[in-house]
Design an enzyme around this catalytic site. Structure first.
Site, mmCIF file in Angstrom:
data_model
loop_
_atom_site.group_PDB
_atom_site.id
_atom_site.type_symbol
_atom_site.label_atom_id
_atom_site.label_comp_id
_atom_site.label_asym_id
_atom_site.label_seq_id
_atom_site.Cartn_x
_atom_site.Cartn_y
_atom_site.Cartn_z
ATOM 1 N N ASP A 44 13.968 64.653 -83.493
ATOM 2 C CA ASP A 44 13.354 65.939 -83.154
ATOM 3 C C ASP A 44 14.135 66.593 -82.021
ATOM 4 O O ASP A 44 14.138 66.082 -80.894
ATOM 5 C CB ASP A 44 11.891 65.703 -82.744
ATOM 6 C CG ASP A 44 11.077 66.981 -82.771
ATOM 7 O OD1 ASP A 44 11.671 68.075 -82.887
ATOM 8 O OD2 ASP A 44 9.841 66.887 -82.663
ATOM 9 N N ASP A 45 14.822 67.675 -82.309
ATOM 10 C CA ASP A 45 15.575 68.442 -81.302
ATOM 11 C C ASP A 45 16.836 67.743 -80.791
ATOM 12 O O ASP A 45 17.308 68.048 -79.696
ATOM 13 C CB ASP A 45 14.706 68.812 -80.082
ATOM 14 C CG ASP A 45 13.597 69.803 -80.393
ATOM 15 O OD1 ASP A 45 13.358 70.091 -81.578
ATOM 16 O OD2 ASP A 45 12.959 70.293 -79.433
ATOM 17 N N CYS A 84 10.675 73.118 -85.788
ATOM 18 C CA CYS A 84 10.178 71.937 -86.516
ATOM 19 C C CYS A 84 9.530 72.190 -87.876
ATOM 20 O O CYS A 84 9.957 71.631 -88.880
ATOM 21 C CB CYS A 84 9.136 71.231 -85.663
ATOM 22 S SG CYS A 84 9.767 70.639 -84.104
ATOM 23 N N ARG A 88 11.066 70.960 -91.508
ATOM 24 C CA ARG A 88 10.497 69.794 -92.199
ATOM 25 C C ARG A 88 9.990 70.151 -93.604
ATOM 26 O O ARG A 88 10.040 69.329 -94.522
ATOM 27 C CB ARG A 88 9.358 69.207 -91.348
ATOM 28 C CG ARG A 88 9.905 68.427 -90.176
ATOM 29 C CD ARG A 88 9.020 68.457 -88.956
ATOM 30 N NE ARG A 88 9.832 68.187 -87.784
ATOM 31 C CZ ARG A 88 9.990 66.983 -87.239
ATOM 32 N NH1 ARG A 88 9.341 65.947 -87.724
ATOM 33 N NH2 ARG A 88 10.775 66.825 -86.198
ATOM 34 N N LYS A 143 6.595 61.805 -86.581
ATOM 35 C CA LYS A 143 5.974 63.127 -86.430
ATOM 36 C C LYS A 143 6.007 63.901 -87.745
ATOM 37 O O LYS A 143 7.065 64.129 -88.313
ATOM 38 C CB LYS A 143 6.715 63.915 -85.339
ATOM 39 C CG LYS A 143 6.291 65.368 -85.280
ATOM 40 C CD LYS A 143 6.987 66.101 -84.161
ATOM 41 C CE LYS A 143 7.402 67.483 -84.620
ATOM 42 N NZ LYS A 143 7.973 68.293 -83.538
ATOM 43 N N HIS A 145 4.050 67.260 -88.775
ATOM 44 C CA HIS A 145 4.151 68.700 -88.466
ATOM 45 C C HIS A 145 4.182 69.622 -89.688
ATOM 46 O O HIS A 145 4.844 70.674 -89.678
ATOM 47 C CB HIS A 145 5.353 68.998 -87.550
ATOM 48 C CG HIS A 145 5.021 70.062 -86.540
ATOM 49 N ND1 HIS A 145 5.854 70.414 -85.503
ATOM 50 C CD2 HIS A 145 3.914 70.856 -86.428
ATOM 51 C CE1 HIS A 145 5.298 71.381 -84.799
ATOM 52 N NE2 HIS A 145 4.116 71.672 -85.348
ATOM 53 N N SER A 168 3.891 68.229 -82.705
ATOM 54 C CA SER A 168 4.801 67.956 -81.595
ATOM 55 C C SER A 168 4.110 67.254 -80.428
ATOM 56 O O SER A 168 2.903 67.408 -80.209
ATOM 57 C CB SER A 168 5.438 69.252 -81.091
ATOM 58 O OG SER A 168 6.271 69.784 -82.089
ATOM 59 N N HIS A 231 12.333 65.283 -78.378
ATOM 60 C CA HIS A 231 11.590 66.513 -78.077
ATOM 61 C C HIS A 231 10.939 66.369 -76.700
ATOM 62 O O HIS A 231 10.440 65.294 -76.363
ATOM 63 C CB HIS A 231 10.520 66.716 -79.166
ATOM 64 C CG HIS A 231 9.849 68.050 -79.158
ATOM 65 N ND1 HIS A 231 8.907 68.402 -78.207
ATOM 66 C CD2 HIS A 231 9.955 69.112 -79.989
ATOM 67 C CE1 HIS A 231 8.479 69.626 -78.470
ATOM 68 N NE2 HIS A 231 9.103 70.083 -79.545
ATOM 69 N N ASP A 283 16.130 67.591 -86.872
ATOM 70 C CA ASP A 283 15.402 68.696 -87.508
ATOM 71 C C ASP A 283 15.854 70.080 -87.056
ATOM 72 O O ASP A 283 15.606 71.070 -87.734
ATOM 73 C CB ASP A 283 13.889 68.548 -87.295
ATOM 74 C CG ASP A 283 13.451 68.850 -85.872
ATOM 75 O OD1 ASP A 283 14.254 68.658 -84.925
ATOM 76 O OD2 ASP A 283 12.293 69.286 -85.690
ATOM 77 N N ASN A 284 16.472 70.153 -85.877
ATOM 78 C CA ASN A 284 17.026 71.413 -85.377
ATOM 79 C C ASN A 284 17.868 71.086 -84.147
ATOM 80 O O ASN A 284 17.866 69.953 -83.674
ATOM 81 C CB ASN A 284 15.930 72.450 -85.047
ATOM 82 C CG ASN A 284 14.849 71.943 -84.131
ATOM 83 O OD1 ASN A 284 13.715 71.722 -84.554
ATOM 84 N ND2 ASN A 284 15.169 71.715 -82.872
ATOM 85 N N LYS A 301 18.282 75.436 -80.027
ATOM 86 C CA LYS A 301 17.069 75.352 -80.837
ATOM 87 C C LYS A 301 16.423 76.728 -80.984
ATOM 88 O O LYS A 301 16.308 77.457 -80.010
ATOM 89 C CB LYS A 301 16.092 74.401 -80.146
ATOM 90 C CG LYS A 301 14.708 74.400 -80.745
ATOM 91 C CD LYS A 301 13.760 73.478 -79.990
ATOM 92 C CE LYS A 301 12.402 73.473 -80.705
ATOM 93 N NZ LYS A 301 11.440 72.565 -80.066
#
Ligand code: CA
Length: 467
Positions: A44-45, A84, A88, A143, A145, A168, A231, A283-284, A301
């Site tokens: 995540d991130d 996110c 996803r 996670k 989301h 998140s 994240h 994811d980003n 991001k």
């Protein structure tokens, strides 16, 4: 009479189910080098420049670097959005977020917040559901989301089991007092801890992942491991806290590296290493202020600059994906569903548009293999902002009040610094036409696309709380 028919029907169903199970078991026994297991580790991130094998000098990531040495680095691999939820939705469905209407919340926010009335439509066919048709055991650990209401949770979207947080890790009580419940940890659909102890979350995800792999060593399986970290707010277990050269962010990245190493060790120990395809990505892009790096890309991001959406990606499958290889062709998270389906011998849904393509020719380094995407589209919330075709990326006019489109040659200018639109009017024209096709199909801003599908909706959403 009708009771007798019901009973006969039930016997028929049982017999059919029994023979299907037998067929699956037989095939499983025969699949040398065939149907692989799939492990998708989804950070995540995590930024493009956050791993040693992608140029980081601050983070120690020996296990992920080894994954790259033993597999392939994809250097033009994209998520479909800089945040996110939309990102996803694409990994799960093989579609752009606007296709499945997950590019924003029902209130227009760019991700789902707790107690949301929107979620990934249960009518969508997820990558896990596709693999279930071929007898795969499936687990989601981490996670989610894509909706926190019961019809939208992983166990309703193709996963046999779920262990993780539903959105998140900054969406606990302090974020919206009186609305957000304490950040919940779920086992399947039940909250088992709230607020979750985030310090041990990466460690516990890893243990859960290893339990799942070990229990399913003799079956084909799909493990989806969307980490909660790095994240913000960053947390790591005691063994990693304060140990990296990059504060809490680096500690998290190094713990994820340890986790990845533990998973690969488990595959080796169980001797299923050579029939398991592992994907490691994010994811980003990294956010601008928490310590991550997207170098050498520009932007962060949330943006449609490369730094927002181009992800570090490593794919490993010994004997099938060439060791130490690099692929710079355009590919994306939307391609995992069709690629996995093809490798598993499953059908890609044919009653709807799937945007992703089978990228096995790229992953197996087939001679002359090229990206299957004539164009890749970058959306910011509802708005189409950029289009990439080959080495060219066009930033459309209107974004940040720019009066005319800007063109970048990503091969020569990966940081998107030198606008070469004036020198390449024909390229601009071709990419504008591709953008117009996307507008018509997927929509842009308030303009609806002709082939969008509805998100899932519930009327009275409730907070996820301890029973
Ligand atoms: Ca993210």
């Amino acid at each position: 009479m009708s009771r007798l028919l019901c009973w006969l029907g039930a016997v028929a169903v049982l017999l059919t189910f029994g023979s299907n199970r037998l067929a699956v078991a037989e095939e499983t026994g025969k699949r040398e080098g065939g149907r692989p297991n799939f492990v998708v580790i989804f950070c995540d991130d995590l930024g493009y420049g956050d791993l040693g094998c992608f140029g980081s000098t601050r983070h120690r990531t020996p296990n992920i670097d080894r994954l790259a040495e033993e597999g392939m680095r994809l250097t033009s691999f994209y998520s479909t959005c800089g945040v996110c939820t939309p990102s996803r939705s694409s990994l799960m469905t093989g579609c752009y977020p606007r296709r499945v209407n997950m590019h924003k919340s029902a209130r227009g926010e760019w991700v789902l917040f707790p107690v949301a009335n929107r979620g990934l439509n249960p009518d969508e066919i997820t990558i896990a559901e596709v693999l279930q048709t071929r007898g795969y055991a499936t687990a989601c650990v981490g996670k989610w989301h894509l909706g926190d209401q019961p019809p939208f949770l992983p166990t309703e979207q193709g996963f046999d089991s779920y262990f993780g947080i539903p959105y998140s890790n900054d969406m606990g009580t302090p974020q919206r007092r009186g609305i957000n419940p304490p950040l919940p940890l779920l086992r399947n659909n039940t909250v088992i801890e709230a607020p979750v102890d985030q310090n041990t979350i990466t460690k516990r995800y890893t243990e859960e992942a290893i339990r799942f792999i070990t229990a399913n060593r003799d079956k084909p399986f799909f493990l989806y491991l969307p980490h909660t970290m790095p994240h913000n707010p960053v947390h790591s277990s005691e063994a990693f806290r304060g140990k990296s050269a990059n504060k809490g962010y680096g500690d998290c990245v190094e713990e994820i590296d340890w986790s990845t190493g533990r998973i690969v060790q488990t595959l080796k120990k169980l001797d299923i290493d050579d029939r398991t395809l592992v994907v490691f990505t994010s994811d980003n892009g990294a956010a601008s202020r928490w310590g991550g790096s997207n170098a050498p890309l520009s932007g962060f991001k949330g943006s449609t600059m490369e730094g927002g959406m181009r992800e570090p990606c490593v794919v490993r499958w010994p004997g099938h994906v060439p060791a130490g290889s690099i692929c710079d062709e355009v590919s994306s998270t939307i391609d995992l569903l069709p690629t996995f389906a093809a490798l598993a011998g499953a059908d890609v849904p044919n009653d709807r548009i799937i945007d992703g393509k089978d990228i096995w020719p790229l992953l197996s380094a087939a001679s002359g293999a090229r990206s299957p995407h004539e164009a890749f589209f970058y959306y910011f919330r509802s708005q189409l902002q950029c289009v990439r075709s080959g080495k060219w990326k066009l930033h459309l006019a209107g974004k940040r009040a720019k009066p005319s489109p800007r063109l970048y040659d990503l091969d020569a200018d990966i940081a998107e610094k030198n606008d070469v639109a004036a020198d390449n009017p024909n390229v601009v024209k071709r990419l504008l036409a591709l953008a117009e096709k996307a507008r018509k199909d997927l929509g842009d801003g308030e303009r609806a696309g002709t082939h969008q599908r509805p998100a899932g909706h519930v009327k009275d959403p409730l907070p996820l709380k301890m029973p």
